[in-house]
Design an enzyme around this catalytic site. Sequence first.
Site, PDB file in Angstrom:
ATOM      1  N   LYS A  19       0.818  -1.221   0.000  1.00  0.00           N
ATOM      2  CA  LYS A  19       0.000   0.000   0.000  1.00  0.00           C
ATOM      3  C   LYS A  19       0.849   1.267   0.000  1.00  0.00           C
ATOM      4  O   LYS A  19       2.034   1.249   0.317  1.00  0.00           O
ATOM      5  CB  LYS A  19      -0.969  -0.031   1.181  1.00  0.00           C
ATOM      6  CG  LYS A  19      -2.132  -0.973   0.888  1.00  0.00           C
ATOM      7  CD  LYS A  19      -3.251  -0.871   1.857  1.00  0.00           C
ATOM      8  CE  LYS A  19      -4.381  -1.810   1.415  1.00  0.00           C
ATOM      9  NZ  LYS A  19      -5.299  -2.084   2.500  1.00  0.00           N
ATOM     10  N   ARG A  63      -3.414 -10.086   5.136  1.00  0.00           N
ATOM     11  CA  ARG A  63      -3.936 -10.176   3.759  1.00  0.00           C
ATOM     12  C   ARG A  63      -2.829  -9.684   2.834  1.00  0.00           C
ATOM     13  O   ARG A  63      -2.452  -8.513   2.893  1.00  0.00           O
ATOM     14  CB  ARG A  63      -5.190  -9.312   3.665  1.00  0.00           C
ATOM     15  CG  ARG A  63      -5.887  -9.348   2.322  1.00  0.00           C
ATOM     16  CD  ARG A  63      -7.136  -8.442   2.353  1.00  0.00           C
ATOM     17  NE  ARG A  63      -7.793  -8.462   1.061  1.00  0.00           N
ATOM     18  CZ  ARG A  63      -7.431  -7.701   0.035  1.00  0.00           C
ATOM     19  NH1 ARG A  63      -6.433  -6.854   0.139  1.00  0.00           N
ATOM     20  NH2 ARG A  63      -8.083  -7.776  -1.106  1.00  0.00           N
TER      21      ARG A  63
HETATM   22  N1  HH2 Z   1      -7.448  -3.783   1.145  1.00  0.00           N
HETATM   23  C1  HH2 Z   1      -7.849  -3.860  -0.142  1.00  0.00           C
HETATM   24  C2  HH2 Z   1      -9.000  -4.592  -0.483  1.00  0.00           C
HETATM   25  N2  HH2 Z   1      -9.685  -5.268   0.463  1.00  0.00           N
HETATM   26  N3  HH2 Z   1      -9.973  -5.913   2.706  1.00  0.00           N
HETATM   27  C3  HH2 Z   1      -9.579  -5.875   3.992  1.00  0.00           C
HETATM   28  N4  HH2 Z   1     -10.252  -6.541   4.932  1.00  0.00           N
HETATM   29  N5  HH2 Z   1      -8.475  -5.139   4.371  1.00  0.00           N
HETATM   30  C4  HH2 Z   1      -7.741  -4.425   3.483  1.00  0.00           C
HETATM   31  O1  HH2 Z   1      -6.766  -3.752   3.896  1.00  0.00           O
HETATM   32  C5  HH2 Z   1      -8.140  -4.451   2.111  1.00  0.00           C
HETATM   33  C6  HH2 Z   1      -9.282  -5.224   1.749  1.00  0.00           C
HETATM   34  C7  HH2 Z   1      -7.082  -3.168  -1.207  1.00  0.00           C
HETATM   35  O2  HH2 Z   1      -6.082  -4.010  -1.725  1.00  0.00           O
HETATM   36  P1  HH2 Z   1      -6.191  -4.837  -3.101  1.00  0.00           P
HETATM   37  O3  HH2 Z   1      -7.306  -5.836  -3.040  1.00  0.00           O
HETATM   38  O4  HH2 Z   1      -4.853  -5.400  -3.392  1.00  0.00           O
HETATM   39  O5  HH2 Z   1      -6.469  -3.740  -4.200  1.00  0.00           O
HETATM   40  P2  HH2 Z   1      -7.778  -3.314  -5.004  1.00  0.00           P
HETATM   41  O6  HH2 Z   1      -8.855  -2.951  -4.025  1.00  0.00           O
HETATM   42  O7  HH2 Z   1      -7.304  -2.149  -5.836  1.00  0.00           O
HETATM   43  O8  HH2 Z   1      -8.210  -4.488  -5.847  1.00  0.00           O
END
Ligand code: HH2
Length: 294
Positions: free
Chosen positions: A239, A273
């Site tokens: 992030k 995660r």
């Molecule tokens: N971060 C993202 C998405 N979902 N869920 C939880 N519980 N906690 C988090 O920190 C979190 C989450 C964002 O990351 P990512 O899925 O890699 O990216 P994107 O939302 O752009 O697909």
Amino acid sequence: MSFEAWPTVTDTVAVSRVRVWQAGRYRVDLSRPRVMAIVNVTPDSFWEGGRGVDPAEALARCRAAVEEGADLLDLGAESTRPGAPPVPADEELRRLLPVLEGALGLGVPVSVDTRKAPVMTAALAAGADVVNDVQALQDPGALEALAAHPRAGVCLMHMQGTPQSMQVAPAYRDVVGEVVQFLAERVAAAEQAGVSRDRLVVDPGFGFGKTVDHNLALWRQLERLLPLAQGILVGWSRKSTLGHLTGRPAGDRLPASLAAALASVQRGARIVRVHDVAATVDALRVWGQSGLIE
Ligand code: HH2
């Protein structure tokens, strides 16, 4: 930071008393840290290494993650990066369901990362073990969707605003107090709707309507979330706050992500995660031998 501000071994052992999380077909022992693999079925996630809408390719990423030691899979079909456009529920399900169907045969709990009640309902009907909701079951019908599946697990996450607006001007009087209070209220709402506490984990939502300082304040007091539910889940992987701290782009944030995962576990988190499963599993395996948590 002063030496006294770091958690002691005794603190960390105290949080490791067995807590079991009811997660669909599985009961997950959170006395040791668990790795949740991010599998995005999206064209536009914030890190390109985590994207791709081809179902066969997404399922291959699921298989690889399990082989690398993932304890859970988290399938997301809508990016929640700052400024991401909302995806209609039918499109989200079109991306998600074929991958979910295959992932359910891989021998680990499968979580679905969604904010929408109709997507939760369809995913749970298809057999999803967990709903991971970045807006903590606030969509109308979301609590009911979870109440209808008495064994499904839930991650309740804090976000200020929506992905479209959340990073415009995040503001709090007391970020830690407000996040703790919000999550406590969402846990209470879930329990009132019939979703028992053994099904719940909570997440401070790093990067969701928070400045770098807000994220760091929450991280330094992560333990305050411990009493709220069965466990704490954190998502630091690649992030932008890690970019701020290191000066590196998302593709070069693996060392920073590993450090963040380990430090979060030491602060009491039990589910990390991550995009990089093999590296995180190795890091936790070695770090665990220090005796810090068992
Ligand atoms: N971060 C993202 C998405 N979902 N869920 C939880 N519980 N906690 C988090 O920190 C979190 C989450 C964002 O990351 P990512 O899925 O890699 O990216 P994107 O939302 O752009 O697909």
